[in-house]
Write an enzyme that holds these catalytic residues in place. Sequence first.
Site, mmCIF file in Angstrom:
data_model
loop_
_atom_site.group_PDB
_atom_site.id
_atom_site.type_symbol
_atom_site.label_atom_id
_atom_site.label_comp_id
_atom_site.label_asym_id
_atom_site.label_seq_id
_atom_site.Cartn_x
_atom_site.Cartn_y
_atom_site.Cartn_z
ATOM 1 N N SER A 1 -63.346 -6.651 -7.219
ATOM 2 C CA SER A 1 -62.069 -6.745 -7.924
ATOM 3 C C SER A 1 -60.895 -6.892 -6.957
ATOM 4 O O SER A 1 -60.760 -7.902 -6.295
ATOM 5 C CB SER A 1 -61.898 -5.538 -8.850
ATOM 6 O OG SER A 1 -60.847 -5.743 -9.755
ATOM 7 N N ASP B 1 -56.174 -10.656 -9.864
ATOM 8 C CA ASP B 1 -56.866 -10.085 -8.716
ATOM 9 C C ASP B 1 -58.139 -10.890 -8.473
ATOM 10 O O ASP B 1 -58.303 -11.986 -9.006
ATOM 11 C CB ASP B 1 -57.152 -8.600 -8.947
ATOM 12 C CG ASP B 1 -57.988 -8.357 -10.194
ATOM 13 O OD1 ASP B 1 -58.110 -9.276 -11.023
ATOM 14 O OD2 ASP B 1 -58.529 -7.249 -10.344
ATOM 15 N N ASP C 1 -61.299 -10.788 -9.378
ATOM 16 C CA ASP C 1 -62.216 -11.162 -10.468
ATOM 17 C C ASP C 1 -61.488 -11.446 -11.773
ATOM 18 O O ASP C 1 -62.129 -11.647 -12.807
ATOM 19 C CB ASP C 1 -63.270 -10.080 -10.681
ATOM 20 C CG ASP C 1 -62.676 -8.757 -11.157
ATOM 21 O OD1 ASP C 1 -61.505 -8.484 -10.821
ATOM 22 O OD2 ASP C 1 -63.369 -7.989 -11.839
ATOM 23 N N ASP D 1 -59.833 -9.629 -13.816
ATOM 24 C CA ASP D 1 -59.819 -8.677 -14.933
ATOM 25 C C ASP D 1 -58.420 -8.092 -15.103
ATOM 26 O O ASP D 1 -58.157 -7.380 -16.064
ATOM 27 C CB ASP D 1 -60.871 -7.577 -14.757
ATOM 28 C CG ASP D 1 -60.589 -6.630 -13.603
ATOM 29 O OD1 ASP D 1 -59.797 -6.990 -12.697
ATOM 30 O OD2 ASP D 1 -61.175 -5.523 -13.573
#
Length: 451
Positions: A96, A233, A235, A237
């Site tokens: 992440s 960020d 990934d 999410d």
Amino acid sequence: MGKYFGTSGIREVVNEKLTPELALKVGLALGTYLNGGRVVIGNDTRTSSEMLKKAVISGLLASGVDVIDIGLAPTPLVGFAIKLYDADAGVTITASHNPPEYNGIKVWDRNGMAYTPEKERELERIIEEEKFKRAPWNEIGQLKQANPREEYIEAIMKEIKLDNSYTVVIDPGNGAGSIISPYLHRELGNRVITINSDPHGFFVRELEPNKESLSMLAKTVKALKADIGIAHDGDADRVGVVDENGEFVEYEVMLSLIAGYMLRKYGKGKVVTTVDAGFALDDYVRGLGGEVVRTRVGDVAVAEELMKHGGVFGGEPSGTWIMPQWNLTPDGIFAGALVLEMIDRLGLIGELAKEVPRYVTLRKKIPCPNDLKAKAMEEIAKLIPREFSYEREITIDGIRIENDDWWILFRPSGTEPIMRITLEAHTKERAESLMEKAEKLVKDAIKKASS
């Protein structure tokens, strides 16, 4: 936290604690736990992601589980693909917002919700006992490749409708969002400019979208007179927002605005957030007829409470939002499109933000080895009553102390070797004074814990 899993799956420095050997065992453990079925797997742009993904896949196949590899994929695409392909679970290889030397393994259930701590403990037990299911040669799982990006974009476009076109600057941070977010906004009819959109594992900026890391995005929005800046960020999410004036919109403000929009869109109901969220959300949501419910930090905790209360929206003051009408996976890409729909209906962010009550929020990270965190928290609990006078205490995740005009949260990070201090007060002077005392308290506690 367990031996391997923290608040957001496994997240460690690659080839130190997170090795291909451990990744193989995670795959075997998940396959043993599922006892057959189908798993979707995707990875972010980190240099170690392919290595770890292949190890997890090997473990799953060896245990007799079929695997659908969707390749480079933001976390929300994995959550979407689980439902699209009727899979029994999903796996994301990502760390992440952590630095590039980190990577991680996060597991999702068939509803797109992250594995609960109870399920993660079961995986840990299987790993420790090494009682893995190993399929005979004629029952080894099958591996297939798939690319659900078009289906994902089409599904979002059925949910998000814009009457107007906007100039949008997108900064995916060289992460997995690079392969979808800009294309989605073009399909929505917007004029799109991208920065940091080459999906490589050598990140140009800090991956956590905050005021400092998004300074280039802010300058670009201002220079181009764009309507909005959207950031992700590693990934995707999370979502970070820069307004039409080139100003970073604080997470507390965006959390309130989008919670309010969801209440307007779907009707009055409960908004779920975490213990590190401030008073502004309560004030804003209450004014729109909603109610705020708090839980421990982490998207799985938010998702659990959303299901329990039938909430209309769940979010953390980190840009991690869950829209339960869409999915239980935190989705920064859908969230970015939702922000565009909000400004299309209600007006530009800079003006909307003036409606949100403003308090002063400060955050501090203090280095603390993982093996000292529990002892340090014990020392913090002893020191707090000596240093602070307060009316309420919340201990569902760390220790949060409150008065009517300020609060402080002391909490060990579940993803990094640090202690976190988050606080809020009505004035800057009061906030800085509280942080000075809180920082000294935590440092003293860590020192005592290490002696």
